[in-house]
Design an enzyme around this catalytic site. Structure first.
Site, PDB file in Angstrom:
ATOM      1  CG  ASP A  84      -4.194   0.832  -7.297  1.00 43.77           C
ATOM      2  OD1 ASP A  84      -4.561   1.001  -6.128  1.00 43.77           O
ATOM      3  OD2 ASP A  84      -3.008   0.653  -7.618  1.00 43.77           O
ATOM      4  NE  ARG A 110       4.412  -2.597  -0.849  1.00 45.79           N
ATOM      5  CZ  ARG A 110       5.459  -2.076  -0.229  1.00 45.79           C
ATOM      6  NH1 ARG A 110       6.488  -2.845   0.002  1.00 45.79           N
ATOM      7  NH2 ARG A 110       5.474  -0.835   0.179  1.00 45.79           N
ATOM      8  NE  ARG A 163       4.513  -0.615  -3.762  1.00 46.34           N
ATOM      9  CZ  ARG A 163       3.383  -1.323  -3.653  1.00 46.34           C
ATOM     10  NH1 ARG A 163       3.305  -2.473  -4.264  1.00 46.34           N
ATOM     11  NH2 ARG A 163       2.393  -0.907  -2.899  1.00 46.34           N
ATOM     12  CB  ILE A 214       2.388   5.748  -9.210  1.00 50.73           C
ATOM     13  CG1 ILE A 214       1.381   6.856  -9.484  1.00 50.73           C
ATOM     14  CG2 ILE A 214       2.526   5.427  -7.716  1.00 50.73           C
ATOM     15  CD1 ILE A 214       1.687   8.178  -8.824  1.00 50.73           C
ATOM     16  NE  ARG A 235      -2.377  -9.319  -2.497  1.00 48.81           N
ATOM     17  CZ  ARG A 235      -1.245  -8.621  -2.386  1.00 48.81           C
ATOM     18  NH1 ARG A 235      -0.262  -8.820  -3.233  1.00 48.81           N
ATOM     19  NH2 ARG A 235      -1.102  -7.707  -1.440  1.00 48.81           N
ATOM     20  CB  CYS A 289       5.514  -6.306  -4.650  1.00 46.78           C
ATOM     21  SG  CYS A 289       4.882  -4.846  -5.439  1.00 46.78           S
ATOM     22  CE  LYS A 314      -6.195  -4.393  -2.337  1.00 52.19           C
ATOM     23  NZ  LYS A 314      -4.849  -3.971  -1.929  1.00 52.19           N
ATOM     24  CG  ASN A 315      -5.872  -0.390  -1.432  1.00 47.45           C
ATOM     25  OD1 ASN A 315      -5.582  -1.511  -1.005  1.00 47.45           O
ATOM     26  ND2 ASN A 315      -5.520   0.023  -2.627  1.00 47.45           N
TER      27      ASN A 315
HETATM   28  C1  EPZ Z   1      -0.980   2.234  -1.868  1.00 47.18           C
HETATM   29  O1  EPZ Z   1       0.275   1.603  -1.860  1.00 47.18           O
HETATM   30  C2  EPZ Z   1      -1.979   1.192  -2.331  1.00 47.18           C
HETATM   31  N1  EPZ Z   1      -1.987   0.072  -1.395  1.00 47.18           N
HETATM   32  C3  EPZ Z   1      -1.604   0.705  -3.723  1.00 47.18           C
HETATM   33  O2  EPZ Z   1      -2.619  -0.206  -4.149  1.00 47.18           O
HETATM   34  C4  EPZ Z   1      -1.603   1.906  -4.665  1.00 47.18           C
HETATM   35  O3  EPZ Z   1      -1.199   1.479  -5.955  1.00 47.18           O
HETATM   36  C5  EPZ Z   1      -0.640   2.970  -4.137  1.00 47.18           C
HETATM   37  O4  EPZ Z   1      -0.999   3.332  -2.794  1.00 47.18           O
HETATM   38  C6  EPZ Z   1      -0.642   4.236  -4.986  1.00 47.18           C
HETATM   39  O5  EPZ Z   1      -1.933   4.778  -5.005  1.00 47.18           O
HETATM   40  C7  EPZ Z   1      -2.661   0.183  -0.239  1.00 47.18           C
HETATM   41  O6  EPZ Z   1      -3.258   1.203   0.060  1.00 47.18           O
HETATM   42  C8  EPZ Z   1      -2.652  -1.001   0.664  1.00 47.18           C
HETATM   43  P1  EPZ Z   1       2.755   4.634  -2.185  1.00 47.18           P
HETATM   44  P2  EPZ Z   1       1.541   2.332  -1.189  1.00 47.18           P
HETATM   45  O7  EPZ Z   1       3.556   4.552  -0.951  1.00 47.18           O
HETATM   46  O8  EPZ Z   1       1.113   3.207  -0.069  1.00 47.18           O
HETATM   47  C9  EPZ Z   1       7.147   5.610  -3.498  1.00 47.18           C
HETATM   48  C10 EPZ Z   1      -3.478  -2.187  -5.013  1.00 47.18           C
HETATM   49  O9  EPZ Z   1      -3.424  -2.624  -6.175  1.00 47.18           O
HETATM   50  N2  EPZ Z   1       7.506   5.501  -2.064  1.00 47.18           N
HETATM   51  O10 EPZ Z   1       1.718   5.707  -2.314  1.00 47.18           O
HETATM   52  O11 EPZ Z   1       2.573   1.308  -0.912  1.00 47.18           O
HETATM   53  C11 EPZ Z   1       6.754   4.294  -4.120  1.00 47.18           C
HETATM   54  O12 EPZ Z   1       7.890   3.603  -4.579  1.00 47.18           O
HETATM   55  C12 EPZ Z   1      -2.248  -1.560  -4.410  1.00 47.18           C
HETATM   56  O13 EPZ Z   1      -4.502  -2.176  -4.311  1.00 47.18           O
HETATM   57  C13 EPZ Z   1       8.806   5.828  -1.655  1.00 47.18           C
HETATM   58  O14 EPZ Z   1       9.654   6.181  -2.481  1.00 47.18           O
HETATM   59  O15 EPZ Z   1       2.030   3.245  -2.381  1.00 47.18           O
HETATM   60  C14 EPZ Z   1       5.861   4.722  -5.254  1.00 47.18           C
HETATM   61  O16 EPZ Z   1       6.673   5.075  -6.358  1.00 47.18           O
HETATM   62  C15 EPZ Z   1      -1.036  -1.698  -5.310  1.00 47.18           C
HETATM   63  N3  EPZ Z   1       9.117   5.745  -0.348  1.00 47.18           N
HETATM   64  C16 EPZ Z   1       5.186   5.995  -4.723  1.00 47.18           C
HETATM   65  O17 EPZ Z   1       5.959   6.406  -3.600  1.00 47.18           O
HETATM   66  C17 EPZ Z   1       8.196   5.349   0.598  1.00 47.18           C
HETATM   67  O18 EPZ Z   1       8.544   5.314   1.794  1.00 47.18           O
HETATM   68  C18 EPZ Z   1       3.765   5.811  -4.256  1.00 47.18           C
HETATM   69  O19 EPZ Z   1       3.738   4.674  -3.422  1.00 47.18           O
HETATM   70  C19 EPZ Z   1       6.892   5.028   0.170  1.00 47.18           C
HETATM   71  C20 EPZ Z   1       6.564   5.116  -1.164  1.00 47.18           C
END
Ligand code: EPZ
Length: 421
Positions: A307, A93, A122, A329, A399, A117, A22-23
């Site tokens: 995850d 998202r 996020r 995370i 999802r 979320c 998915k991701n």
């Molecule tokens: C991706 O989300 C995945 N989703 C998530 O999977 C996964 O949990 C996550 O990466 C971490 O591995 C998809 O790929 C569609 P991040 P993403 O930006 O990119 C902070 C699932 O269950 N952050 O790597 O949104 C954020 O708050 C989903 O399949 C900022 O501060 O995650 C978090 O603490 C859930 N500013 C950390 O970074 C930003 O601009 C990592 O989030 C962006 C992120």
């Protein structure tokens, strides 16, 4: 509302096929916006999130649909709308991944802020920082982000403060059409970023270093279409391996992604399970023994993925001994804890770390899913609990897990979906 009824206490035995990731599918489908030529992606799972991304692409004027069981065809030669609507972005998202491609190809884009979320606020500040570095003017107004630039984006140093997965993907996609060289520093290293980069390279992009924390991109004036095959879903694979360990069973999964699961497999071996590989297959065999509790600390790749945190926590609920699970995370990713407690688990959580005292047996109850990975954790809870467990709000599960009841039934689970108002 659809629910799952599980009669637990049965070890899982047999073979589970793993679907496409998915991701990886979501950024790769968004990347089709970078070209007017057709893009085909095979091995795409039929998931709610994939259908949402197809709907977002269609709302922009692209044609985007399944053209076979698991093959998707996207044509972005007729984009007539550069605004991704709140109604769709709020449901997923990852719709925010259209930001980079649309800006790079059309020099303008308007995308609804994705909002928070269940698992956290996020933020998307790093996505915007990356696009600003490439020369875009960013404006936040009435819940929408507007990004625009006169002429092409300009290659630049993009220094990410956080290794964000989709933030890196947005930056990478935008940089492929920028004028000049870009360097993304502190890039996320997840395999789904490598998969996206490989597809972009097949589309004519010049990218080096994907999978490391420094990615170099030499921008091109345009990209062409391609045919890509989705990598297997390492999180789905990890979920089923953990389910096999928790139920004291023996299951084999195929998908060829054991090299992407080093950290989770090491933890499963530490829990006492025997994990072996045979080409495309991974087998986990517990020899019917109760797992040993394992401490978990989530991290960015190649650490234990956030995850899989909830799933490992469910394993620890029925393991021998006490364990600590620390989530590094996201700030609110323990909503499965009170639901597992309803099954008889003994867990204390301070929001960052959960301390679990393993119990020999859980007992079925009515529980409720709160987010995608929590829902798979509750299914594991129901599979190990004696008696009947009803899991509510299974739309969360749909999802990210394709045909999950059929896959679990095939390895001996007693699990059925039903509707109840
Ligand atoms: C991706 O989300 C995945 N989703 C998530 O999977 C996964 O949990 C996550 O990466 C971490 O591995 C998809 O790929 C569609 P991040 P993403 O930006 O990119 C902070 C699932 O269950 N952050 O790597 O949104 C954020 O708050 C989903 O399949 C900022 O501060 O995650 C978090 O603490 C859930 N500013 C950390 O970074 C930003 O601009 C990592 O989030 C962006 C992120």
């Amino acid at each position: 509302m659809e629910k799952l009824r599980i009669q637990g206490g049965r070890p899982l035995h047999g073979h589970i096929p793993i679907s496409g990731a998915k991701n990886a599918s979501l950024p790769m489908l968004a990347a089709a916006l970078l070209t007017a030529e057709p893009v085909r992606v095979s091995n795409v799972p039929r998931l709610r999130d994939v259908h949402t991304m197809l709907a977002v692409l269609q709302s922009l004027g692209a044609s985007a649909a399944f053209c076979g069981d698991n093959e998707v065809l996207v044509r972005s030669n007729s984009i007539n709308n550069l605004k991704a609507p709140y109604e769709l972005v709020k449901t997923m998202r990852a719709s925010f991944l259209v930001l980079g491609p649309l800006l790079a190809r059309f020099q303008f884009v308007e995308v609804s802020l994705p909002g928070g979320c269940a698992i956290g606020t996020r933020p998307i500040d790093q996505h915007l920082k990356a696009l600003s570095a490439l020369g875009a003017t960013i404006e936040l107004k009435e819940g929408y982000v507007t990004a625009q630039i006169d002429g092409r984006l300009r290659g630049s140093l993009i220094d990410m403060d956080i290794a964000t997965v989709t933030g890196t993907q947005n930056a990478l996609m935008a940089a492929t059409l920028a004028d000049g060289e870009s360097t993304i520093v502190n890039a996320a290293r997840e395999p789904e970023i490598v998969a996206l980069a490989n597809m972009l390279i097949d589309m004519g992009a010049d990218i080096k270093g994907a999978g490391t924390d420094v990615i170099h991109v030499a921008g091109k004036e345009s990209l062409h279409g391609c045919t890509a095959t989705l990598m297997p879903d390492r999180i789905e694979a990890g979920t089923f391996l953990i389910a096999g360990a928790a139920t004291r069973g023996c299951i084999t999964i195929n998908g060829g992604c054991h090299d992407l699961l080093d950290a989770p497999i090491a933890k499963l071996r530490q829990s006492g399970a025997e994990v072996s590989f045979d080409g495309d297959y991974i087998q986990i065999d517990t020899h019917g023994k109760q797992p040993q509790a394992v401490d978990i600390r989530t991290a960015t790749y190649p650490g234990i993925p956030t995850d899989l945190q909830a799933q490992f926590l469910a394993l620890n609920c029925v393991a021998r001994g006490t364990s600590r699970v620390t989530e590094t995370i996201f700030e609110n990713r323990f909503m499965h804890v009170p639901e597992l407690a309803r099954l008889g688990a003994s867990i204390e959580s301070d929001g960052t770390t959960a301390t679990i005292r393993g119990v020999p047996q859980l007992h079925g109850a009515n529980i409720m899913a709160t987010d995608l990975r929590a829902s798979s954790c509750l299914v594991i809870g129901g599979l190990v609990a004696e008696g009947e467990t009803i899991v509510d709000r299974v739309y969360h599960l749909d999802r990210g897990y394709e045909h999950i009841e059929a896959k679990l039934t095939a390895v001996g689970a007693d699990i059925h979906r039903f509707n109840e108002q």
